[in-house]
Write a protein that holds these residues in place. Structure first.
Motif, PDB file in Angstrom:
ATOM      1  N   VAL A  98       0.821  -1.095  -0.022  1.00 10.65           N
ATOM      2  CA  VAL A  98       0.143  -0.121  -0.038  1.00 10.65           C
ATOM      3  C   VAL A  98       0.783   1.126  -0.001  1.00 10.65           C
ATOM      4  O   VAL A  98       1.868   1.418   0.904  1.00 10.65           O
ATOM      5  CB  VAL A  98      -0.862   0.075   1.096  1.00 10.65           C
ATOM      6  CG1 VAL A  98      -1.743   1.110   1.198  1.00 10.65           C
ATOM      7  CG2 VAL A  98      -1.783  -1.305   1.164  1.00 10.65           C
ATOM      8  N   SER A  99       0.788   2.088  -1.173  1.00  8.63           N
ATOM      9  CA  SER A  99       1.555   3.162  -1.189  1.00  8.63           C
ATOM     10  C   SER A  99       0.512   4.437  -0.884  1.00  8.63           C
ATOM     11  O   SER A  99      -0.510   4.598  -1.535  1.00  8.63           O
ATOM     12  CB  SER A  99       2.063   3.453  -2.658  1.00  8.63           C
ATOM     13  OG  SER A  99       3.039   2.320  -2.995  1.00  8.63           O
ATOM     14  N   ASN A 104       2.240  16.499   3.769  1.00  4.95           N
ATOM     15  CA  ASN A 104       2.956  17.417   4.694  1.00  4.95           C
ATOM     16  C   ASN A 104       4.683  17.119   4.530  1.00  4.95           C
ATOM     17  O   ASN A 104       5.573  18.072   4.554  1.00  4.95           O
ATOM     18  CB  ASN A 104       2.578  17.002   6.116  1.00  4.95           C
ATOM     19  CG  ASN A 104       1.235  17.472   6.161  1.00  4.95           C
ATOM     20  OD1 ASN A 104       0.544  18.370   5.451  1.00  4.95           O
ATOM     21  ND2 ASN A 104       0.616  16.799   7.205  1.00  4.95           N
ATOM     22  N   ARG A 105       4.854  15.885   4.501  1.00  4.03           N
ATOM     23  CA  ARG A 105       6.457  15.604   4.474  1.00  4.03           C
ATOM     24  C   ARG A 105       7.189  15.411   3.041  1.00  4.03           C
ATOM     25  O   ARG A 105       8.151  14.943   2.584  1.00  4.03           O
ATOM     26  CB  ARG A 105       6.712  14.332   5.250  1.00  4.03           C
ATOM     27  CG  ARG A 105       6.475  14.369   6.644  1.00  4.03           C
ATOM     28  CD  ARG A 105       6.408  13.065   7.491  1.00  4.03           C
ATOM     29  NE  ARG A 105       7.651  12.309   7.154  1.00  4.03           N
ATOM     30  CZ  ARG A 105       7.538  10.969   7.206  1.00  4.03           C
ATOM     31  NH1 ARG A 105       6.579  10.474   7.814  1.00  4.03           N
ATOM     32  NH2 ARG A 105       8.645  10.027   6.913  1.00  4.03           N
ATOM     33  N   ARG A 106       5.945  15.323   2.045  1.00  4.33           N
ATOM     34  CA  ARG A 106       6.378  15.055   0.517  1.00  4.33           C
ATOM     35  C   ARG A 106       7.074  13.925   0.427  1.00  4.33           C
ATOM     36  O   ARG A 106       8.106  13.987  -0.484  1.00  4.33           O
ATOM     37  CB  ARG A 106       7.233  16.229  -0.213  1.00  4.33           C
ATOM     38  CG  ARG A 106       6.297  17.616   0.242  1.00  4.33           C
ATOM     39  CD  ARG A 106       6.562  18.889  -0.844  1.00  4.33           C
ATOM     40  NE  ARG A 106       6.608  18.405  -2.221  1.00  4.33           N
ATOM     41  CZ  ARG A 106       5.687  18.269  -3.186  1.00  4.33           C
ATOM     42  NH1 ARG A 106       4.595  18.175  -2.962  1.00  4.33           N
ATOM     43  NH2 ARG A 106       6.085  17.935  -4.522  1.00  4.33           N
ATOM     44  N   VAL A 107       6.577  12.533   0.874  1.00  6.32           N
ATOM     45  CA  VAL A 107       7.195  11.403   0.716  1.00  6.32           C
ATOM     46  C   VAL A 107       5.981  10.375   0.486  1.00  6.32           C
ATOM     47  O   VAL A 107       5.095  10.615   0.978  1.00  6.32           O
ATOM     48  CB  VAL A 107       8.284  10.963   2.081  1.00  6.32           C
ATOM     49  CG1 VAL A 107       9.304  11.802   2.183  1.00  6.32           C
ATOM     50  CG2 VAL A 107       7.369  10.879   3.089  1.00  6.32           C
ATOM     51  N   VAL A 108       6.631   9.138  -0.101  1.00  6.05           N
ATOM     52  CA  VAL A 108       5.722   8.199  -0.145  1.00  6.05           C
ATOM     53  C   VAL A 108       5.836   7.173   0.648  1.00  6.05           C
ATOM     54  O   VAL A 108       6.941   6.621   1.139  1.00  6.05           O
ATOM     55  CB  VAL A 108       5.791   7.460  -1.716  1.00  6.05           C
ATOM     56  CG1 VAL A 108       4.829   6.436  -1.864  1.00  6.05           C
ATOM     57  CG2 VAL A 108       5.386   8.591  -2.778  1.00  6.05           C
ATOM     58  N   GLU A 109       4.687   6.931   1.614  1.00  6.13           N
ATOM     59  CA  GLU A 109       4.991   5.812   2.603  1.00  6.13           C
ATOM     60  C   GLU A 109       4.472   4.865   2.189  1.00  6.13           C
ATOM     61  O   GLU A 109       3.506   4.588   1.401  1.00  6.13           O
ATOM     62  CB  GLU A 109       4.027   6.365   3.947  1.00  6.13           C
ATOM     63  CG  GLU A 109       4.366   7.839   4.301  1.00  6.13           C
ATOM     64  CD  GLU A 109       3.670   8.388   5.511  1.00  6.13           C
ATOM     65  OE1 GLU A 109       2.350   7.809   5.601  1.00  6.13           O
ATOM     66  OE2 GLU A 109       3.838   9.249   6.301  1.00  6.13           O
ATOM     67  N   VAL A 110       5.022   3.545   2.614  1.00  2.06           N
ATOM     68  CA  VAL A 110       4.458   2.102   1.965  1.00  2.06           C
ATOM     69  C   VAL A 110       4.446   1.176   3.295  1.00  2.06           C
ATOM     70  O   VAL A 110       5.342   1.261   4.161  1.00  2.06           O
ATOM     71  CB  VAL A 110       5.551   1.709   1.048  1.00  2.06           C
ATOM     72  CG1 VAL A 110       5.470   0.233   0.500  1.00  2.06           C
ATOM     73  CG2 VAL A 110       6.011   2.559   0.037  1.00  2.06           C
TER      74      VAL A 110
END
Length: 172
Positions: A98-99, A104-110
């Motif tokens: 799940v991506s 807010n942090r401008r990152v992709v959490e996986v």
């Protein structure tokens, strides 16, 4: 007579030209799969990979991963080499990724979920709530067996052996 021709032309435009033109462009809503009831708060979630019906789903808020997989008609068929129909499910592994983009942090959490097909789904899958614009990728794969390795190596060894025999015969 002039009014009759104008009326006939209007009928032709209304019944032929407008419906035909209205059917040509594909609207954005044709590519969405609505699961949630009308008026219910929804999340839009992408489902990709080894499921029987991938696409962009409109699901009720708070939907978990097992529910989403059910909405997409479950795991797709396991693709075995050479038209393999007898799949050893004890060696089949399910991987779910799940991506989620964190603005807010401008990152992709996986988030990853891996388990063997014959084992129960991890508890974390039931507790994981999907959010709007999540991308869920499902991969179902078999661990290779000895016959899979033999099926790959046998033709290569056969070509090498045949080449060596022919080379030896032509040298004589």
């Amino acid at each position: 007579m002039q009014n009759l021709i104008s009326y006939a032309a209007l009928v032709v435009v209304l019944f032929i030209a407008i419906p035909a033109q209205a059917q040509l462009p594909e609207t954005l809503s044709d590519r969405y799969i609505r699961v949630a009831e009308m008026g219910e708060l929804v999340d839009s979630v992408n489902v990709w990979g080894d499921v029987n019906s991938s696409g962009r789903y409109l699901v009720p808020e708070g939907t978990n991963l097992p529910d989403l997989i059910s909405f997409s008609f479950g795991y797709g068929q396991v693709r075995g080499g050479g038209g393999q129909s007898n799949v050893d499910w004890t060696k089949t592994q399910v991987e779910i990724k799940v991506s989620r983009f964190n603005e807010n942090r401008r990152v992709v959490e996986v988030a990853y979920f891996r388990y063997l097909y014959h084992d129960p789904e991890p508890v974390e899958m039931w507790e994981f709530d999907l959010q709007n614009n999540d991308i869920v990728t499902v991969r179902v794969r078999n661990k290779p067996s000895l016959t899979d390795y033999v099926g790959v190596l046998a033709p290569v060894l056969s070509v090498i052996t045949t080449t060596l025999i022919l080379w030896d015969r032509f040298r004589e």
